[in-house]
Enzyme design. Structure first.
Site, PDB file in Angstrom:
ATOM      1  N   ILE A  12     -24.327   5.165   8.213  1.00 46.90           N
ATOM      2  CA  ILE A  12     -23.044   4.720   8.773  1.00 46.90           C
ATOM      3  C   ILE A  12     -22.744   3.285   8.342  1.00 46.90           C
ATOM      4  CG2 ILE A  12     -21.633   4.547  10.849  1.00 46.90           C
ATOM      5  CD1 ILE A  12     -23.580   6.436  12.249  1.00 46.90           C
ATOM      6  N   ASP A 126     -24.012   8.381  21.888  1.00 50.46           N
ATOM      7  CA  ASP A 126     -23.773   9.194  23.095  1.00 50.46           C
ATOM      8  C   ASP A 126     -25.086   9.739  23.662  1.00 50.46           C
ATOM      9  OD1 ASP A 126     -24.361  11.079  21.115  1.00 50.46           O
ATOM     10  OD2 ASP A 126     -22.634  12.370  21.532  1.00 50.46           O
ATOM     11  N   GLU A 127     -26.174   9.660  22.862  1.00 48.60           N
ATOM     12  CA  GLU A 127     -27.443  10.226  23.327  1.00 48.60           C
ATOM     13  C   GLU A 127     -28.017   9.468  24.527  1.00 48.60           C
ATOM     14  OE1 GLU A 127     -30.145  11.627  20.326  1.00 48.60           O
ATOM     15  OE2 GLU A 127     -28.541  11.797  18.858  1.00 48.60           O
ATOM     16  N   TYR A 153     -36.080   7.864  21.050  1.00 45.66           N
ATOM     17  CA  TYR A 153     -34.949   7.268  20.319  1.00 45.66           C
ATOM     18  C   TYR A 153     -33.835   6.873  21.283  1.00 45.66           C
ATOM     19  CZ  TYR A 153     -30.431   7.276  17.930  1.00 45.66           C
ATOM     20  OH  TYR A 153     -29.160   6.948  17.515  1.00 45.66           O
ATOM     21  N   LYS A 157     -32.271   3.154  22.411  1.00 47.72           N
ATOM     22  CA  LYS A 157     -30.872   2.749  22.247  1.00 47.72           C
ATOM     23  C   LYS A 157     -30.279   2.340  23.597  1.00 47.72           C
ATOM     24  CE  LYS A 157     -28.723   2.888  18.967  1.00 47.72           C
ATOM     25  NZ  LYS A 157     -28.552   1.855  17.886  1.00 47.72           N
ATOM     26  N   ASN A 252     -25.175  24.420  16.598  1.00 51.57           N
ATOM     27  CA  ASN A 252     -25.901  24.182  15.344  1.00 51.57           C
ATOM     28  C   ASN A 252     -25.838  25.387  14.416  1.00 51.57           C
ATOM     29  OD1 ASN A 252     -26.626  21.678  16.326  1.00 51.57           O
ATOM     30  ND2 ASN A 252     -28.659  22.346  17.019  1.00 51.57           N
ATOM     31  N   HIS A 279     -35.436  18.925  23.715  1.00 48.04           N
ATOM     32  CA  HIS A 279     -34.197  19.088  22.944  1.00 48.04           C
ATOM     33  C   HIS A 279     -32.943  19.051  23.830  1.00 48.04           C
ATOM     34  CE1 HIS A 279     -32.312  21.484  19.341  1.00 48.04           C
ATOM     35  NE2 HIS A 279     -31.672  20.349  19.600  1.00 48.04           N
TER      36      HIS A 279
HETATM   37  P1  NAD Z   1     -29.842   5.349   9.249  1.00 46.45           P
HETATM   38  O1  NAD Z   1     -31.219   5.703   9.681  1.00 46.45           O
HETATM   39  O2  NAD Z   1     -29.184   6.124   8.150  1.00 46.45           O
HETATM   40  O3  NAD Z   1     -29.826   3.811   8.784  1.00 46.45           O
HETATM   41  C1  NAD Z   1     -30.507   2.803   9.472  1.00 46.45           C
HETATM   42  C2  NAD Z   1     -30.589   1.567   8.572  1.00 46.45           C
HETATM   43  O4  NAD Z   1     -31.240   0.530   9.301  1.00 46.45           O
HETATM   44  C3  NAD Z   1     -31.400   1.794   7.290  1.00 46.45           C
HETATM   45  O5  NAD Z   1     -30.714   1.261   6.171  1.00 46.45           O
HETATM   46  C4  NAD Z   1     -32.694   1.019   7.549  1.00 46.45           C
HETATM   47  O6  NAD Z   1     -33.285   0.495   6.360  1.00 46.45           O
HETATM   48  C5  NAD Z   1     -32.192  -0.095   8.468  1.00 46.45           C
HETATM   49  N1  NAD Z   1     -33.255  -0.659   9.304  1.00 46.45           N
HETATM   50  C6  NAD Z   1     -34.180   0.028  10.042  1.00 46.45           C
HETATM   51  N2  NAD Z   1     -35.010  -0.824  10.662  1.00 46.45           N
HETATM   52  C7  NAD Z   1     -34.596  -2.077  10.320  1.00 46.45           C
HETATM   53  C8  NAD Z   1     -35.034  -3.380  10.666  1.00 46.45           C
HETATM   54  N3  NAD Z   1     -36.087  -3.573  11.484  1.00 46.45           N
HETATM   55  N4  NAD Z   1     -34.378  -4.445  10.156  1.00 46.45           N
HETATM   56  C9  NAD Z   1     -33.318  -4.273   9.318  1.00 46.45           C
HETATM   57  N5  NAD Z   1     -32.868  -3.062   8.956  1.00 46.45           N
HETATM   58  C10 NAD Z   1     -33.492  -1.975   9.463  1.00 46.45           C
HETATM   59  O7  NAD Z   1     -28.966   5.372  10.579  1.00 46.45           O
HETATM   60  P2  NAD Z   1     -27.430   5.779  10.779  1.00 46.45           P
HETATM   61  O8  NAD Z   1     -27.336   7.231  10.994  1.00 46.45           O
HETATM   62  O9  NAD Z   1     -26.609   5.119   9.738  1.00 46.45           O
HETATM   63  O10 NAD Z   1     -27.151   5.083  12.181  1.00 46.45           O
HETATM   64  C11 NAD Z   1     -26.735   3.723  12.251  1.00 46.45           C
HETATM   65  C12 NAD Z   1     -26.584   3.318  13.712  1.00 46.45           C
HETATM   66  O11 NAD Z   1     -25.630   4.168  14.356  1.00 46.45           O
HETATM   67  C13 NAD Z   1     -27.878   3.448  14.508  1.00 46.45           C
HETATM   68  O12 NAD Z   1     -27.967   2.337  15.360  1.00 46.45           O
HETATM   69  C14 NAD Z   1     -27.704   4.729  15.299  1.00 46.45           C
HETATM   70  O13 NAD Z   1     -28.400   4.652  16.514  1.00 46.45           O
HETATM   71  C15 NAD Z   1     -26.207   4.744  15.512  1.00 46.45           C
HETATM   72  N6  NAD Z   1     -25.595   6.086  15.648  1.00 46.45           N
HETATM   73  C16 NAD Z   1     -25.819   7.053  14.715  1.00 46.45           C
HETATM   74  C17 NAD Z   1     -25.191   8.292  14.828  1.00 46.45           C
HETATM   75  C18 NAD Z   1     -25.386   9.373  13.793  1.00 46.45           C
HETATM   76  O14 NAD Z   1     -24.899  10.495  13.971  1.00 46.45           O
HETATM   77  N7  NAD Z   1     -26.056   9.110  12.676  1.00 46.45           N
HETATM   78  C19 NAD Z   1     -24.326   8.541  15.900  1.00 46.45           C
HETATM   79  C20 NAD Z   1     -24.098   7.517  16.844  1.00 46.45           C
HETATM   80  C21 NAD Z   1     -24.732   6.299  16.697  1.00 46.45           C
HETATM   81  P1  TYD Z   2     -29.930  15.694  14.144  1.00 47.84           P
HETATM   82  O1  TYD Z   2     -29.102  15.691  12.900  1.00 47.84           O
HETATM   83  O2  TYD Z   2     -31.373  15.303  14.059  1.00 47.84           O
HETATM   84  O3  TYD Z   2     -29.147  14.778  15.196  1.00 47.84           O
HETATM   85  P2  TYD Z   2     -29.420  14.565  16.795  1.00 47.84           P
HETATM   86  O4  TYD Z   2     -30.688  15.199  17.177  1.00 47.84           O
HETATM   87  O5  TYD Z   2     -29.468  13.086  16.896  1.00 47.84           O
HETATM   88  O6  TYD Z   2     -28.235  15.175  17.462  1.00 47.84           O
HETATM   89  O7  TYD Z   2     -29.867  17.143  14.781  1.00 47.84           O
HETATM   90  C1  TYD Z   2     -28.636  17.733  15.143  1.00 47.84           C
HETATM   91  C2  TYD Z   2     -28.933  19.043  15.836  1.00 47.84           C
HETATM   92  O8  TYD Z   2     -29.507  19.942  14.864  1.00 47.84           O
HETATM   93  C3  TYD Z   2     -29.959  18.936  16.946  1.00 47.84           C
HETATM   94  O9  TYD Z   2     -29.607  19.832  17.986  1.00 47.84           O
HETATM   95  C4  TYD Z   2     -31.263  19.378  16.319  1.00 47.84           C
HETATM   96  C5  TYD Z   2     -30.800  20.389  15.287  1.00 47.84           C
HETATM   97  N1  TYD Z   2     -31.648  20.473  14.069  1.00 47.84           N
HETATM   98  C6  TYD Z   2     -32.144  21.728  13.646  1.00 47.84           C
HETATM   99  O10 TYD Z   2     -31.888  22.765  14.264  1.00 47.84           O
HETATM  100  N2  TYD Z   2     -32.919  21.764  12.513  1.00 47.84           N
HETATM  101  C7  TYD Z   2     -33.239  20.640  11.803  1.00 47.84           C
HETATM  102  O11 TYD Z   2     -33.984  20.741  10.805  1.00 47.84           O
HETATM  103  C8  TYD Z   2     -32.717  19.374  12.239  1.00 47.84           C
HETATM  104  C9  TYD Z   2     -33.021  18.110  11.489  1.00 47.84           C
HETATM  105  C10 TYD Z   2     -31.907  19.350  13.374  1.00 47.84           C
END
Ligand code: NAD
Ligand code: TYD
Length: 339
Positions: A12, A126-127, A153, A157, A252, A279
């Site tokens: 992101i 939202d988790e 996790y 957060k 899913n 889960h």
């Molecule tokens: P990601 O795992 O793809 O990226 C995380 C980044 O943080 C990586 O580039 C990693 O190198 C860097 N990082 C990790 N530890 C670090 C440290 N100690 N110092 C500096 N950099 C560090 O994660 P993402 O999916 O892009 O999520 C970004 C943020 O958004 C997170 O805080 C996550 O909790 C939040 N978020 C993600 C989702 C989603 O669906 N992916 C949804 C809601 C909120």
């Molecule tokens: P994920 O992308 O890990 O996001 P989050 O757990 O943070 O919502 O998983 C999304 C949903 O998909 C979650 O219900 C777990 C499920 N999942 C599978 O069924 N198989 C997989 O291999 C993974 C990675 C996730």
């Protein structure tokens, strides 16, 4: 204005940096990222030569390095994406989640206080609200839903959110918090549901669906999340939390089937595997506040966003194949071998 984006080499954060440089071309963007397994500098490669962009490799937990960067760059705004973000990894090894997600956020907020940043934005999830039952579609997460985290996790957060609100109340640090639902789009690391299923389907590997596949997530296209953070930075009142989501709940198994159909692959690739511990059943965001207060609405419909995402993974195989061939494979074996 200089904006410090932490975790900008991740999914992101990288999308946000691209978005920000387009939307605010006069701003300077500094990215601080440790480049953990989840960070990929190649995502930012096209930006590295730009005058108003700087990449710094560093750890948000390293107080001296963070202070030195703040002293040099004096960021007006800090957006904290840096985190350990994968629930399954947090179940395996929670320690690094506490360190980065809680202590790291604290170090950044201390630097904001010390060097006078006018906004610290914590990118939350939202988790933190835990989950909702599958048989009550009327229930949604609002900003006043009690925190009820299920995984290490989400607990980490939630802890950072509480710390941010405490810094607002105690020190008057101008913090805002966004709690977004599941994101999808380009540059997502292929350990999360959507890119993992695309990559496996393309390689004719099994698609591991946890449990019965009936768990529900509320999916938002990553660019819509970036626009929401922009709206909060410009109009959100300090001390406030904003839920971000687009009323797009999907099971899913339906996502997995949709990906298979789009790639012309058979459903026989689906394999139901043992469920994730603890889960969460269902996430669903009520975005009424950010809409009413800041006028934000999602722009990308799921049908369009998922088509664009699948096409992106087809057209950018080099990006994710490099990842899949590396350290990721060991992790993959640990997670799925014998499951
Ligand atoms: P990601 O795992 O793809 O990226 C995380 C980044 O943080 C990586 O580039 C990693 O190198 C860097 N990082 C990790 N530890 C670090 C440290 N100690 N110092 C500096 N950099 C560090 O994660 P993402 O999916 O892009 O999520 C970004 C943020 O958004 C997170 O805080 C996550 O909790 C939040 N978020 C993600 C989702 C989603 O669906 N992916 C949804 C809601 C909120
Ligand atoms: P994920 O992308 O890990 O996001 P989050 O757990 O943070 O919502 O998983 C999304 C949903 O998909 C979650 O219900 C777990 C499920 N999942 C599978 O069924 N198989 C997989 O291999 C993974 C990675 C996730």
């Amino acid at each position: 204005m200089t904006i410090l984006v932490t975790g900008g080499a991740g999914f992101i954060g990288a999308n946000f940096i691209r978005y920000w440089l387009d939307a605010h071309p006069l701003d300077r963007v500094v990215c601080l990222d440790k480049l953990t397994y989840a960070g990929n500098l190649s995502t930012l490669r096209p930006l590295l030569g730009r005058e108003n962009f700087r990449f710094v490799r560093g750890d948000i937990c390293d107080r001296d390095a963070v202070d030195a960067l703040f002293e040099e760059e004096r960021p007006g705004v800090v957006v904290n994406f840096a985190a350990e973000s994968h629930v399954d990894r947090s179940i395996e090894d929670p320690g690094v989640f506490l360190r980065t997600n809680v202590l790291g956020a604290g170090v950044l907020m201390d630097a904001c206080r010390k060097f006078g940043a006018r906004r610290f934005h914590q990118v939350s999830t939202d988790e933190v609200y835990g989950d909702l039952p599958l048989d009550r579609p009327d229930l949604l997460f609002s900003e006043t839903t009690p925190i009820h985290a299920s995984s290490p996790y989400s607990a980490s957060k939630a802890s950072a959110d509480l710390l941010a609100l405490a810094y607002f109340r105690t020190y008057g640090l101008p913090v805002t918090i966004s709690r977004c639902s599941n994101n999808y789009g380009p540059y997502q690391f292929p350990e999360k549901l959507i890119p993992l299923m695309i990559a496996n389907a393309l390689a004719d590997r099994e698609l591991p669906v946890y449990g019965t596949g009936e768990n529900v997530r509320d999916w938002l296209y990553v660019e819509d999340h970036c626009r929401a953070i922009d709206a909060i930075l410009s109009g959100g009142r300090p001390g406030e939390i904003f839920n971000v989501g687009g009323h797009n709940e999907m099971r899913n198994i339906d996502i997995v089937r949709l990906i298979l159909r789009r790639l012309g692959k058979p459903e026989s690739l689906i394999r139901f595997v043992a469920d994730r511990k603890g889960h969460d059943l269902r996430y669903a965001i009520d975005p009424a506040k950010i809409h009413a207060e800041l006028g934000w609405l999602p722009e990308t419909r799921f049908e369009d966003g998922i088509a664009r995402t699948v096409d992106w993974y087809l057209e950018n195989r080099g990006w994710w194949e490099e990842i899949v061939s590396g350290e990721y494979r060991n992790y993959y074996e640990r997670m799925y071998g014998g499951r």
